[in-house]
Design a protein around this motif. Structure first.
Motif, PDB file in Angstrom:
ATOM      1  N   THR B 366       3.776  -7.548  -0.771  1.00 20.85           N
ATOM      2  CA  THR B 366       2.883  -7.673   0.364  1.00 20.85           C
ATOM      3  C   THR B 366       1.635  -8.425  -0.070  1.00 20.85           C
ATOM      4  OG1 THR B 366       3.725  -5.562   1.059  1.00 20.85           O
ATOM      5  CG2 THR B 366       1.749  -6.311   2.135  1.00 20.85           C
ATOM      6  N   LYS B 367       1.109  -9.195   0.869  1.00 20.74           N
ATOM      7  CA  LYS B 367      -0.123  -9.946   0.596  1.00 20.74           C
ATOM      8  C   LYS B 367      -1.275  -8.985   0.368  1.00 20.74           C
ATOM      9  CE  LYS B 367       0.035 -12.458   4.457  1.00 20.74           C
ATOM     10  NZ  LYS B 367       0.012 -13.527   5.447  1.00 20.74           N
ATOM     11  N   ALA B 433       0.798  -0.512   5.719  1.00 19.76           N
ATOM     12  CA  ALA B 433      -0.637  -0.524   5.447  1.00 19.76           C
ATOM     13  C   ALA B 433      -0.796  -0.782   3.965  1.00 19.76           C
ATOM     14  CB  ALA B 433      -1.252   0.817   5.807  1.00 19.76           C
ATOM     15  N   LYS B 434      -1.659  -1.726   3.646  1.00 20.95           N
ATOM     16  CA  LYS B 434      -1.898  -1.982   2.230  1.00 20.95           C
ATOM     17  C   LYS B 434      -3.386  -2.056   1.986  1.00 20.95           C
ATOM     18  CE  LYS B 434      -1.111  -4.989  -1.654  1.00 20.95           C
ATOM     19  NZ  LYS B 434      -0.502  -6.178  -2.195  1.00 20.95           N
ATOM     20  N   TYR B 435      -3.812  -1.322   0.995  1.00 20.67           N
ATOM     21  CA  TYR B 435      -5.216  -1.317   0.618  1.00 20.67           C
ATOM     22  C   TYR B 435      -5.326  -1.924  -0.767  1.00 20.67           C
ATOM     23  CZ  TYR B 435      -9.799   0.481  -0.697  1.00 20.67           C
ATOM     24  OH  TYR B 435     -11.088   0.595  -1.114  1.00 20.67           O
ATOM     25  N   ALA B 447      -2.573   0.039  -2.872  1.00 20.42           N
ATOM     26  CA  ALA B 447      -1.777   1.150  -2.359  1.00 20.42           C
ATOM     27  C   ALA B 447      -1.063   0.654  -1.104  1.00 20.42           C
ATOM     28  CB  ALA B 447      -2.668   2.327  -2.022  1.00 20.42           C
ATOM     29  N   THR B 448       0.215   0.924  -1.028  1.00 17.35           N
ATOM     30  CA  THR B 448       0.993   0.478   0.130  1.00 17.35           C
ATOM     31  C   THR B 448       1.713   1.670   0.744  1.00 17.35           C
ATOM     32  OG1 THR B 448       1.433  -1.571  -1.052  1.00 17.35           O
ATOM     33  CG2 THR B 448       2.734  -1.178   0.919  1.00 17.35           C
ATOM     34  N   ALA B 449       1.699   1.713   2.034  1.00 12.82           N
ATOM     35  CA  ALA B 449       2.503   2.711   2.746  1.00 12.82           C
ATOM     36  C   ALA B 449       3.320   1.956   3.778  1.00 12.82           C
ATOM     37  CB  ALA B 449       1.612   3.732   3.436  1.00 12.82           C
ATOM     38  N   THR B 472       3.470   3.352  -2.360  1.00 15.01           N
ATOM     39  CA  THR B 472       3.271   2.757  -3.679  1.00 15.01           C
ATOM     40  C   THR B 472       1.814   2.847  -4.074  1.00 15.01           C
ATOM     41  OG1 THR B 472       4.958   1.122  -3.206  1.00 15.01           O
ATOM     42  CG2 THR B 472       3.512   0.642  -5.023  1.00 15.01           C
ATOM     43  N   LEU B 473       1.577   3.213  -5.305  1.00 17.60           N
ATOM     44  CA  LEU B 473       0.239   3.075  -5.898  1.00 17.60           C
ATOM     45  C   LEU B 473       0.419   2.175  -7.106  1.00 17.60           C
ATOM     46  CD1 LEU B 473      -1.310   6.641  -5.961  1.00 17.60           C
ATOM     47  CD2 LEU B 473      -2.150   4.645  -4.729  1.00 17.60           C
TER      48      LEU B 473
END
Lengths: 411, 923
Positions: B366-367, B433-435, B447-449, B472-473
């Motif tokens: 993910t970007k 969602a990616k932070y 972090a990706t959900a 994912t972390l």
């Protein structure tokens, strides 16, 4: 059984979903025989009923062919574990019957032996899996998945707590037929073939009975229901528009308690031929039963089943569930025709063609109420008589007017 | 204005070159006053007039006390931090200048200089030069070149060259632009920006034209008038129209240089031009057009890579395993095309850090969210709507990206005439969602959900539902220039449910659930320019509910039943060296050791080895406690790949690798179905293994704009899971009684020609491949096709894809796809037979025949909005027609028994051209 049902169900709807959703299309596919490896087909069945049992033998045949090739020259016998041997003889169409009456008994095993063209085929040793006792058979008003009302034939079963049981059901349906139209007359073509004349017809054409045997067995299991003491299984569903339940209806339900392997064999057979669909296709292949060639590599497809049997008959009066107006009207399955007059003086009466086809018969004249039921353009030249589908005036085309012995008209 | 004034002053200064005398002294106190006010105070106190342009005066505050200080010293002090110069004119006026200095005498050599001397002086850099900075003020009015003034001319002797330095950043994302060329127009020489976007360039004093050149970003030219060393930071916008060329420029010769075989990268940005069914941009569908990657058919979930089964692909989204990457049974993929940044597929040599699947790795990333400004993208298609937003949380440090897609395809069902389907529903969505948070340049956390959900109800009594959930972390740490690493924690969850609800007493819910948690430490060590090591360790815990059934309501007579939970622990360590042996030879040598243990609680049955495994051949059972090891499998996995340059743009690559897989799908379907379950290896089911050799030639043409490759492979595998005909896998406690484990063999040659740049771009791929299975068990029922090799369900020898895009203008482009494939094998009936009054078909040999060949042409027109910067958003329209030729491609041929008669059926999915419009908006 339930597990299979589940499978079949979701497979079906998956296919439907995609099919229609995405403009998918399913059309028929012309298939050609790509090779013929003839295989012996065996249907072996012995029950705990004391009777002359039957075994069927045939060969598989070409895809294009409709000719069933029966095996008529095999030596067939069933050998019990106590040493008793029951020999069979060929009757017709590949059906072999035991010379003697016998029954499968609990505690013994049975083995089928076939000798054909020098090859011996032997089944595994099979036995009865408990005693089949059919529960209450009932008719009730239900709605099927398509939302159509109808009569469901159910059995009540009590499951065995310790053991999953597998059942196979066959049934024989008998239903009463009443010809919707009656006239007391019929048309007969004159010997010259030019005209038809009206003669009196006896009333025997009005009430008949027809009996149909189930084609495919219905399979049920108590799997996932082990703890339930009593539950119902729907064996047969007749939608309200099924003419079998237009008048009195009877079903003889035969329940066989079969082995898990036999159940699986029938299920597989069904799965590979019935619930196949476009999107989740079971991997087809050769179905192995419990019969093998002993001294050759010949393939055998079939199952030697030993089962306990029980049966029950019920009668259903559809008017207990439906009003007369719920059934399809006569006009939905009976068509009326009003033939015209001869075109020229010498040409045959148009009636002759209808009567000779055997499809139509006299129902009334131009003054009968049937005349009003036919919509004809004004000034259409019409003949003297009105005809209807023969099945609507003569029920013998659909069954027999001899009431079956078991028939009970009113309880 | 500024320039005119300047010119005026300049002329003035030339006309009146009188010396500055009688300098006034002032006592003045500034207390936090703006510079402009300070100048006004000076005017009042001194009675002098000060001339300046207001915009020159910076908003700085002055706090200073001057006691009897000469005016020039006060001004020097005030202007020290600015670019202003001043000139006291005739003792009455003070003229301020920006950058320039007003000279009252002509410099030495103003009227000519010895050319020899000139050359010498040019050669000597930084030599003090008395020459003032003059520049030609006449400008071509057509040329809109911004003039930038750098530094302040000092009164001291000037140098001949000054250093200009600065950062070049992306205007939108604020990310540094690396490898951007900063070119000095006058000389044609230049420098490039480093990884931080930093550059330094020596400029001759005075006027210089500098130009930036990059394929990724806009090219700008600036007139730089330099007076002293200074900085010039540039913010450049991305040049959208040439995004497709980014990869060429940055990885220009990756095709030939990369030491790994069978690695494919998908250009995410460009897939929007590829015409796709119902307008859904689909990364995995584009992957299908690359050689060696196929699917069993349209509308079939699952991918077959180099003749491998569909369960042999490790599909990773931000490192987490995605078990079912399909919506609508494979017609759409569950990967959001708008949030995906990169997609790399390893189908040949799989790097040692990946494992657990035999055939391939789909590494989807993910970007990162934009950390500078809010950004978004929306699209509307006939099946789904899609919205992605990027929200900066802490400016230039962290951002959050949210992406979601949802279908509104229910209307398709509703609009059908079929009464049964009117009440049905079909619905899916996925959200991500990616932070990303960059603590500093050495520490970064992402972090990706992700969640995807499909729900179907076609018949009124059944609802079918499946769901993927990933977390994912990912923590990246750079220890120093040589060492960096990532600590990755992932959790993947996949489940499906079937709710069956009818008026009878057998309503139930049944389902399946798998959950896996993995911790992975992935380290990189750069030993020197020749050796770069990758090493790490990972461990993964599987928890599977292999199946359950429960009553849906209190009326139901169904009992609760569930298969006992399955557990397994899969761990691996790996070490790989990317070794540049010399200029020509590069090796990628990896070793992975994987170990798998299946854990209780479970009841294991032992079977008589002399007879087929079934209920009757059980000779004993053993109970294993919860978490008690049942059986352990392990093995080394080699990942060797080498590249050798035959010519600078021609390389040969070869590889050998082997892999193990400890998880298997249970399915007796011909193709992948969402109700397939995954089961672990255990006491009876052994792990699958594969070995692959591959050799290929890679050549780039026309300055790396055209890439070609030809690659061959040979692969063998064992313990592939298959099932007895009619196997009953649903809620089966003893699956081993239905299983056949067999061998696989596949080989093929893959050709790829790719033109990535230019108005006409695209690729052509052709694969010749075969894939075979052999099921030769000990017993008859475990043998298929007499134990000989037979073609697998996905064996499609010829596979040709052409994907082209033609750019008519910057805004208009046309695209076309053409696909041809050999029809897949099917099991054809060899005869018929009667059983119990019904007619059935007889199948004997598996997969001996093929359905007709598949071909399809798709066309699309793409219309992009203009690229004006001021425009609020960027629009993109796509008009496409799928299957223009209306080819009725059969997807499957099957046989049913209806009313006792056998009928052959042929199913196709898109048998007519399917037109689509979709609209996409970036803001």
């Amino acid at each position: 059984m339930k597990r299979k049902k589940i499978k079949a169900r979701y497979r079906n709807f998956l296919s439907l979903g995609i099919l229609f959703l995405l403009m998918a299309c399913v059309e028929s596919y012309d298939f050609k025989s790509e090779g013929t490896a003839s295989v012996i087909i065996v249907q072996g069945f012995v029950s705990d009923e004391f009777k002359r049992h039957e075994i069927s033998l045939s060969n598989s045949y070409d895809l294009e062919s409709d000719e069933n090739s029966f095996i008529t020259n095999a030596a067939v016998s069933v050998i019990a574990s106590d040493g008793a041997q029951y020999d069979y003889f060929h009757t017709e169409n590949g059906v072999y019957k035991s010379y003697d009456e016998f029954q499968a008994e609990a505690g013994k095993t049975y083995q089928l032996e076939i000798l054909h063209e020098g090859v011996t085929y032997l089944s595994e040793e099979e036995k009865i899996y408990g005693r089949s006792e059919i529960g209450e058979v009932e008719a009730s008003l239900r709605v099927n998945n398509a939302g159509i009302e109808g009569i469901a034939i159910t059995t009540e079963r009590s499951s065995n707590e310790d053991q999953v049981q597998f059942f196979r059901y066959d049934y024989s349906e008998t239903y009463k037929i009443v010809a919707p139209y009656s006239s007391g007359y019929k048309l007969v073509v004159d010997p010259d073939g030019q005209n038809a004349s009206l003669v009196e017809a006896p009333d025997e054409r009005r009430v008949c009975y027809n009996t149909e045997e189930s084609i495919e067995s219905v399979l049920k299991t108590t799997k996932f229901r082990e703890d339930q003491t009593e539950f119902e299984d729907v064996i047969r569903f007749l939608p309200v528009n099924d003419l079998k339940i237009r008048y009195r209806y009877s079903i003889l339900l035969k329940q066989y308690l079969i082995s898990p392997d036999a159940y699986n064999f029938y299920e597989t057979l069904k799965e590979l031929s019935g619930s196949q669909n476009a999107f989740s296709q079971n991997q087809p292949g050769f179905i192995t039963g419990n019969i093998k060639a002993v001294n050759s590599n010949n393939k055998v497809l079939g199952y030697f089943e030993v089962a306990s049997a029980d049966e029950k008959r019920i009668f259903v009066d559809p008017l207990e569930f439906f009003n007369v107006t719920d059934f399809p009207g006569f006009d939905q399955y009976c068509s009326l025709v009003w033939p015209g007059v001869p075109m020229r003086p010498n040409s045959p009466d148009p009636l002759v063609g209808y009567i000779e086809s055997g499809e139509y018969q006299y129902v009334g004249d131009r003054n009968s109420p049937y005349a009003a039921m036919i919509d004809l353009p004004p000034d259409t030249p019409v003949g003297p008589y009105i005809l209807a589908n023969i099945s609507c005036v003569d029920c013998r085309t659909l069954g027999t007017n001899v009431q079956p012995e078991f028939w009970i008209e009113d309880e | 204005m500024q320039r005119l004034l300047f010119l005026f002053i300049f002329c003035m200064s030339l006309q009146s070159l009188s010396a500055q005398d009688s300098i006034q002294k002032l006592t003045i106190n500034f207390n936090d006053v703006p510079l402009r006010e300070a100048l006004q105070q000076i005017e009042e106190r001194s009675g002098l007039e000060i001339f300046y342009a207001e915009q020159w005066i910076p908003e700085t505050l002055i706090s200073k006390t001057f006691e009897e200080t000469p005016l020039n010293e006060i001004l020097d002090e005030l202007f020290s931090e600015t670019i202003l110069n001043y000139y006291i004119f005739n003792g009455e006026n003070i003229i301020l200048t920006s950058n320039s200095r007003i000279y009252d005498k002509l410099p030495e050599g103003f009227f000519g200089r010895d050319p020899q001397e000139n050359i010498d002086q040019d050669l000597v850099q930084d030599e003090p030069s008395a020459a003032p900075v003059f520049y030609n003020n006449s400008q071509d009015p057509n040329q809109e070149i911004e003039t930038v003034r750098i530094g302040k001319e000092g009164a001291q002797p000037n140098r001949r060259t000054y250093q200009l330095s600065g950062y070049v950043l992306d205007k939108a994302t604020g990310e540094p632009i690396t490898n951007l060329a900063v070119i000095l127009e006058n000389t044609g020489t230049g420098v490039s920006t480093n990884i931080n976007g930093y550059y330094e360039i020596k400029l001759r004093a005075g006027e210089n034209l500098i130009r930036t050149s990059s394929i990724t970003n806009e090219n700008v030219t600036k007139r730089v008038i330099i007076y002293s060393d200074g900085t010039l930071n540039l913010n450049l916008t991305e040049s959208l129209e040439s995004l497709g060329e980014v990869q060429i420029s940055s990885n220009a010769n990756k095709n030939v240089e990369n030491a790994n075989t069978g690695e494919e990268e998908i250009d995410i940005e460009n897939i929007k031009n590829v015409p796709l069914v119902l307008g859904e941009r689909d990364i995995l569908k584009v992957a299908m057009t690359l050689p060696g990657i196929t699917t069993a058919g349209e509308g079939s979930a699952g991918y077959n890579v180099r003749g491998g089964k569909a369960d042999q692909n490790l599909i990773l989204l931000d490192d987490a395993v995605m078990y079912n990457p399909a919506h609508f049974f494979g017609l759409f993929s569950a990967i959001n095309p708008f949030t995906t940044g990169s997609a790399t597929i390893y189908k040949g040599n799989i790097p040692a850090e990946y494992g657990g699947r035999l055939s391939s790795v789909f590494d989807l990333r993910t970007k990162d969210s934009n950390t500078r400004e809010f950004q978004g993208e929306a699209s509307i298609g006939p099946v789904t709507s899609n919205l992605t937003v990027e929200l900066p949380i802490i400016k230039e440090k962290s951002g959050l990206m949210l992406g979601g897609r949802s279908t509104y395809s229910n209307w398709i069902l509703r609009s059908l005439d079929e009464p049964q389907l009117k009440n049905s529903t079909a619905f899916f969505y996925d959200g991500i969602a990616k932070y990303n948070h960059e603590f500093n340049e050495n520490n970064k956390l992402t972090a990706t959900a992700y969640v995807s959900d499909d729900r179907f109800s076609i018949t009124s009594d059944s609802v079918y539902n499946y769901q993927n959930r990933l977390l994912t972390l990912h923590y990246n740490h750079r220890f120093n220039d040589r060492n960096r690493g990532a600590l990755i924690l992932t959790n993947s969850d996949y489940k499906f449910n079937i709710d069956y609800d009818n008026s009878l007493q057998d309503s139930f819910r049944s389902g399946y659930h798998i959950n896996e948690t993995e911790v992975k430490l992935d380290m990189k060590h750069v030993l020197n320019s020749a050796h770069q090591f990758d090493y790490g360790v990972s461990t993964k815990l599987y928890q599977i509910d292999p199946g359950f059934i429960e009553p849906l309501d209190s009326e139901s007579s169904i009992n609760d039943f569930s298969l006992s939970e399955e557990q397994g622990l899969e761990s691996a360590i790996w070490l790989a060296d990317n070794y540049e042996v010399n200029e020509k030879l590069s090796l990628s040598a990896g070793l992975r050791y994987s170990i798998f243990t299946s854990l209780g609680a479970e009841q294991i049955r032992y079977y008589d080895p002399a007879s087929p495994k079934n209920d009757n051949s059980v000779i004993g059972t053993e109970e294993f406690e919860s978490n008690e090891p049942i059986k352990t499998y392990s093995g080394p996995e080699l990942r060797l790949s080498a590249r050798y340059f035959l010519l600078p743009d021609l390389s040969v690559k070869g590889s050998y690798n082997n892999t193990y897989q400890y998880i298997h799908t249970l399915s007796n379907n011909v193709t992948v179905s969402p109700t397939d379950t995954y089961r672990l290896s255990g006491y009876h089911i052994e792990p699958q293994g594969a070995r692959q050799f591959s050799l290929g030639f890679f050549k780039n043409w026309m300055e790396n704009t055209v890439e070609t490759s030809i690659e061959g492979y040979y692969k063998t595998s064992d313990n592939l899971l298959d099932f007895k005909t009619g196997a009953n896998l649903f809620l089966n406690e003893f699956v081993e009684t239905e299983v056949i484990q067999g061998e696989g063999k596949s080989y093929g040659a893959e050709l790829l020609i790719k033109k990535k740049a230019g108005d006409f771009n695209g690729w052509l791929s052709y694969t010749y491949s075969r894939s075979f299975l052999k099921l030769d068990g000990e017993f008859d029922e475990e043998t298929v096709n007499d134990g000989e090799f037979f073609p697998s369900n996905y064996d499609k020898p010829h596979d040709f894809s052409l994907v082209t895009n033609y750019k008519l203008t910057q805004r208009f482009s046309f695209s076309a796809n053409f696909v041809y494939q050999t029809g897949r094998p099917i099991t054809y009936p060899t005869g018929k037979f009667d059983y119990g009054g019904s007619e059935y078909v007889l199948y004997s040999d598996r997969n001996q025949f093929r359905i007709p060949d598949y071909y399809r042409l798709d066309l699309s027109v793409n219309l992009e909005g203009n690229h004006k910067l001021e425009k609020l958003g960027h629009t993109f329209w796509n008009f496409s027609v799928y299957n223009v030729l209306g080819r009725n491609n059969p997807y499957s041929v099957f046989f049913v028994t209806q009313d006792g008669e056998v009928e052959g059926k042929q199913a196709s999915i898109f048998s007519v051209p399917v037109p689509t419009i979709s609209f996409n908006f970036q803001f």
